[in-house]
Design a protein around this motif. Sequence first.
Motif, PDB file in Angstrom:
ATOM      1  N   ALA A 120      40.140  17.657 -22.281  1.00 49.72           N
ATOM      2  CA  ALA A 120      40.220  17.081 -23.616  1.00 49.72           C
ATOM      3  C   ALA A 120      39.507  15.743 -23.700  1.00 49.72           C
ATOM      4  O   ALA A 120      38.966  15.386 -24.749  1.00 49.72           O
ATOM      5  CB  ALA A 120      41.690  16.917 -24.009  1.00 49.72           C
ATOM      6  N   PHE A 121      39.484  14.970 -22.608  1.00 46.19           N
ATOM      7  CA  PHE A 121      38.848  13.664 -22.656  1.00 46.19           C
ATOM      8  C   PHE A 121      37.351  13.763 -22.924  1.00 46.19           C
ATOM      9  O   PHE A 121      36.723  12.776 -23.334  1.00 46.19           O
ATOM     10  CB  PHE A 121      39.092  12.900 -21.353  1.00 46.19           C
ATOM     11  N   ILE A 165      28.755  19.536 -21.174  1.00 43.98           N
ATOM     12  CA  ILE A 165      28.931  20.970 -20.942  1.00 43.98           C
ATOM     13  C   ILE A 165      30.138  21.172 -20.029  1.00 43.98           C
ATOM     14  O   ILE A 165      30.234  20.564 -18.962  1.00 43.98           O
ATOM     15  CB  ILE A 165      27.664  21.575 -20.297  1.00 43.98           C
ATOM     16  N   LEU A 166      31.065  22.033 -20.442  1.00 44.75           N
ATOM     17  CA  LEU A 166      32.280  22.295 -19.680  1.00 44.75           C
ATOM     18  C   LEU A 166      32.210  23.653 -19.005  1.00 44.75           C
ATOM     19  O   LEU A 166      31.767  24.634 -19.613  1.00 44.75           O
ATOM     20  CB  LEU A 166      33.513  22.242 -20.587  1.00 44.75           C
ATOM     21  N   ASN A 202      31.153  29.972  -6.846  1.00 46.43           N
ATOM     22  CA  ASN A 202      30.017  30.808  -7.250  1.00 46.43           C
ATOM     23  C   ASN A 202      29.715  30.641  -8.737  1.00 46.43           C
ATOM     24  O   ASN A 202      28.542  30.596  -9.149  1.00 46.43           O
ATOM     25  CB  ASN A 202      30.295  32.276  -6.933  1.00 46.43           C
ATOM     26  N   GLU A 203      30.763  30.541  -9.542  1.00 46.33           N
ATOM     27  CA  GLU A 203      30.562  30.338 -10.982  1.00 46.33           C
ATOM     28  C   GLU A 203      29.906  28.982 -11.253  1.00 46.33           C
ATOM     29  O   GLU A 203      29.032  28.866 -12.118  1.00 46.33           O
ATOM     30  CB  GLU A 203      31.898  30.438 -11.710  1.00 46.33           C
ATOM     31  N   ALA A 204      30.321  27.962 -10.512  1.00 46.96           N
ATOM     32  CA  ALA A 204      29.739  26.631 -10.687  1.00 46.96           C
ATOM     33  C   ALA A 204      28.264  26.633 -10.298  1.00 46.96           C
ATOM     34  O   ALA A 204      27.432  26.021 -10.981  1.00 46.96           O
ATOM     35  CB  ALA A 204      30.517  25.614  -9.864  1.00 46.96           C
ATOM     36  N   ILE A 244      27.555  15.465 -12.598  1.00 41.66           N
ATOM     37  CA  ILE A 244      28.650  16.406 -12.357  1.00 41.66           C
ATOM     38  C   ILE A 244      29.956  15.624 -12.270  1.00 41.66           C
ATOM     39  O   ILE A 244      30.000  14.549 -11.662  1.00 41.66           O
ATOM     40  CB  ILE A 244      28.417  17.202 -11.058  1.00 41.66           C
ATOM     41  N   GLY A 245      31.014  16.150 -12.849  1.00 41.47           N
ATOM     42  CA  GLY A 245      32.293  15.449 -12.780  1.00 41.47           C
ATOM     43  C   GLY A 245      33.468  16.360 -12.990  1.00 41.47           C
ATOM     44  O   GLY A 245      33.331  17.485 -13.480  1.00 41.47           O
ATOM     45  N   GLY A 246      34.646  15.861 -12.615  1.00 44.20           N
ATOM     46  CA  GLY A 246      35.859  16.635 -12.803  1.00 44.20           C
ATOM     47  C   GLY A 246      37.086  15.861 -12.367  1.00 44.20           C
ATOM     48  O   GLY A 246      36.987  14.813 -11.724  1.00 44.20           O
TER      49      GLY A 246
END
Length: 231
Positions: free
Chosen positions: A2-3, A17-18, A34-36, A54-56
């Motif tokens: 949400a941030f 992009i999420l 693999n999806e990433a 890239i972040g998380g």
Amino acid sequence: MAFSYLLCDLRDDIEVILLDYSLAPENVFPTQLNEAVDVWMELTKTFDPKDIIIGGDSAGGNLSLVLIEKLKNDYNVAPGAGIFFSPWTDMTCTSESFYKNYTKDIILGGSRPLTKEMVEQMKNSVSYSFMGDGDRNDPYISPVFADYSTFPKSIFFVGGDEMLLDDTLTVVKKIRENPNNDVELIVKEGMFHVYPILGSFSVMSTKHDSYFLPEGKEGIERVKQFVLDYF
């Protein structure tokens, strides 16, 4: 996340992009990685790697760090920068803060001291099911064990009262072993897991600039500046 709404109006030429990655326990390692990688490959058809940050946070921070390791090892490429909020990096559950901060951690902890028996129950719970049959010491599962001799410009946020404090501190220490790596660490004493995100907005408000905690606002404002300074 949400941030991310708070980052969408930084500048017209910056896109957010999420990755809606598959969740455990139905999907296990290496599905998410693999999806990433697939998303990275798609993005780099349009964008130069150095123009990608890239972040998380938490498990997403784990996946972000693992993706950077995978890209370096298999493709000899890296994003331009990284942003990490309390990344979950150590599936062995052996760090000092994991035990020491358990009764202080209002998000992940509990009211009574953590015992080895309780940790074993945790390790066999659904929270760790994303591993599948993987090895806890595998750097693609526990990025605390990854190679950080080279690493993109980065910023890490972590709360001083969270169980996963050492998950961040150990990774940053490794990054700093190479003086050419550019990493900023923000440890906010008295704060909880992913505090910049959970404290950056009020769940009771529809306003994207309605901050729940001053520390959350401070964290997100620093992220905004980090992004703008990079580009």
